[in-house]
Design an enzyme around this catalytic site. Structure first.
Site, short mmCIF file in Angstrom:
data_model
loop_
_atom_site.label_atom_id
_atom_site.label_comp_id
_atom_site.label_asym_id
_atom_site.label_seq_id
_atom_site.Cartn_x
_atom_site.Cartn_y
_atom_site.Cartn_z
N GLU A 75 0.82 -1.22 0.00
CA GLU A 75 0.00 0.00 0.00
C GLU A 75 0.85 1.26 0.00
OE1 GLU A 75 -2.82 0.53 3.22
OE2 GLU A 75 -3.66 2.28 2.22
N ASP A 91 -0.80 -4.95 3.26
CA ASP A 91 -1.34 -3.75 3.90
C ASP A 91 -0.64 -3.64 5.25
OD1 ASP A 91 -2.64 -1.64 5.03
OD2 ASP A 91 -4.61 -2.21 4.30
N ILE A 93 -0.52 -1.47 7.69
CA ILE A 93 -1.46 -1.20 8.79
C ILE A 93 -2.82 -0.99 8.15
CG2 ILE A 93 -2.17 0.34 10.67
CD1 ILE A 93 0.72 0.88 11.29
N ASP A 94 -3.70 -1.95 8.32
CA ASP A 94 -5.08 -1.79 7.85
C ASP A 94 -5.89 -1.24 9.02
OD1 ASP A 94 -7.29 -2.11 6.05
OD2 ASP A 94 -7.94 -3.73 7.36
N THR A 96 -5.65 2.43 9.58
CA THR A 96 -4.69 3.45 10.04
C THR A 96 -5.35 4.52 10.91
OG1 THR A 96 -3.25 3.06 8.16
CG2 THR A 96 -3.04 5.18 9.22
N ASP A 218 -6.13 -4.59 0.77
CA ASP A 218 -7.10 -4.65 1.88
C ASP A 218 -7.75 -6.02 1.99
OD1 ASP A 218 -7.09 -1.84 2.74
OD2 ASP A 218 -8.04 -1.40 0.82
P1 2AM Z 1 -6.51 1.60 5.50
O1 2AM Z 1 -6.70 1.81 6.93
O2 2AM Z 1 -5.37 0.70 5.15
O3 2AM Z 1 -6.47 2.88 4.72
C1 2AM Z 1 -11.96 1.70 6.37
O4 2AM Z 1 -13.29 1.77 5.91
C2 2AM Z 1 -11.25 0.53 5.73
O5 2AM Z 1 -11.21 0.70 4.32
C3 2AM Z 1 -9.83 0.37 6.12
O6 2AM Z 1 -9.54 -0.98 5.99
C4 2AM Z 1 -9.09 1.19 5.09
O7 2AM Z 1 -7.77 0.77 4.90
C5 2AM Z 1 -9.87 0.80 3.89
N1 2AM Z 1 -9.76 1.64 2.76
C6 2AM Z 1 -8.89 1.49 1.75
N2 2AM Z 1 -9.09 2.38 0.80
C7 2AM Z 1 -10.13 3.11 1.20
C8 2AM Z 1 -10.81 4.22 0.63
N3 2AM Z 1 -10.50 4.72 -0.57
N4 2AM Z 1 -11.82 4.75 1.33
C9 2AM Z 1 -12.13 4.25 2.54
N5 2AM Z 1 -11.53 3.22 3.12
C10 2AM Z 1 -10.54 2.66 2.45
CA CA Z 2 -3.20 0.65 5.27
#
Ligand code: 2AM
Ligand code: CA
Length: 270
Positions: A75, A91, A93-94, A96, A218
């Protein structure tokens, strides 16, 4: 020694779990000390911290050493074009935003695909000490115990998780859809980490989950873990799962949940 198909999955899941644990524990320890670098990516609420980058670097370095011929997509920009048919999706940190706010619902997610088909995956929720893992055809596990989805789910008593896009213009449409759905199910959860949501469906803590506008990293691990736990995954209309349209549910409610999502979606009125 030449690995068999099953043997390769076992080798890859060992690597995924080892690196996810190492990276997650490092990020958790760092988060306890405090954050120094926090910045935004695609929108004012799409965040990245120094630990997203450190976690990805640790995993990338580990994969390059242990699996030098494999391709890697991360990512935060980690990328390697390999020379065989294995690709890793990281990913680091999923969830974040949760990590930033010191809410424990975040995970390190590492998935491997062979010729585009998932073969191994690990999702490590460091703050809970929970390692979800799966290999293709080998079942799904939570901390080494087999897990399964809630086969007795019913839509009208289903606990369903979802997420809202980082893109400000998509959020009101998604919120109206949830408003239309909420009288037809038990309740909604919004935990904020897609990989965690998928693993929660896999172990029966949720009955279903759906979200739009995600990325391959994700869902790469969570999709395999969920399917190996007996869940169905796909888009909202019975097609294959896609990052832009992701649904994971107990087979008992999968079709009905998809129908409810579609029927509850009304276009933006503005
Ligand atoms: P992330 O924390 O790695 O950014 C939140 O709704 C979840 O969706 C999280 O797993 C977040 O990952 C992911 N996510 C990834 N892309 C996103 C986007 N464009 N909009 C919202 N959430 C996203
Ligand atoms: Ca992430």
């Amino acid at each position: 020694m030449t690995s068999t198909r099953g043997g390769l999955g076992d080798e890859l899941v060992d690597i995924a779990t080892r690196l996810a644990r190492e990276a997650g524990d490092m990020a958790l320890a760092g988060r306890k000390r405090g954050l120094n670098e926090v910045s935004t990516k695609t929108s004012r609420t799409d965040m990245v911290t120094e630990y997203d980058k450190a976690s990805e670097s640790l995993i990338f370095a580990g994969l390059r050493t242990l699996r030098p011929l494999d391709s890697i997509v991360g990512e935060e920009g980690a990328s390697h074009v390999g020379s065989n048919d294995i690709t890793w999706f990281i990913d680091p940190i999923d969830g974040t935003s949760n990590f930033l706010y010191d809410i424990p619902m975040w995970a390190v997610s590492i998935g491997a695909r062979e010729n585009g088909e998932a073969i191994a995956g690990a999702v490590y929720i460091a703050a809970a000490g929970e390692m979800f893992a799966a290999t293709r055809g080998g079942g799904a596990r939570l901390n080494d115990s087999p897990i399964g989805c809630n086969l007795d789910a019913r839509l009208d008593t289903a606990l369903i998780a979802t997420g809202f896009s980082y893109a400000p213009e998509s959020r009101p449409v998604q919120a109206r859809r949830v408003a239309n759905m909420i009288g037809h199910i038990r309740d909604i959860r919004r935990f904020g980490a897609a990989a965690v949501d998928m693993c929660y469906v896999a172990c029966g803590r949720l009955d279903g989950y759906f979200e739009e506008n995600l990325h391959e990293w994700d869902i790469a691990a969570g999709d395999l873990i969920a399917r190996e736990a007996g869940c169905l995954t796909g888009d909202f209309r019975g097609g294959p799962i896609r990052p832009v349209e992701t649904m994971t549910a107990s087979p008992a409610i999968f079709e009905a949940l998809g129908r409810l999502i579609v029927e509850s979606t009304v276009a933006d009125q503005q």
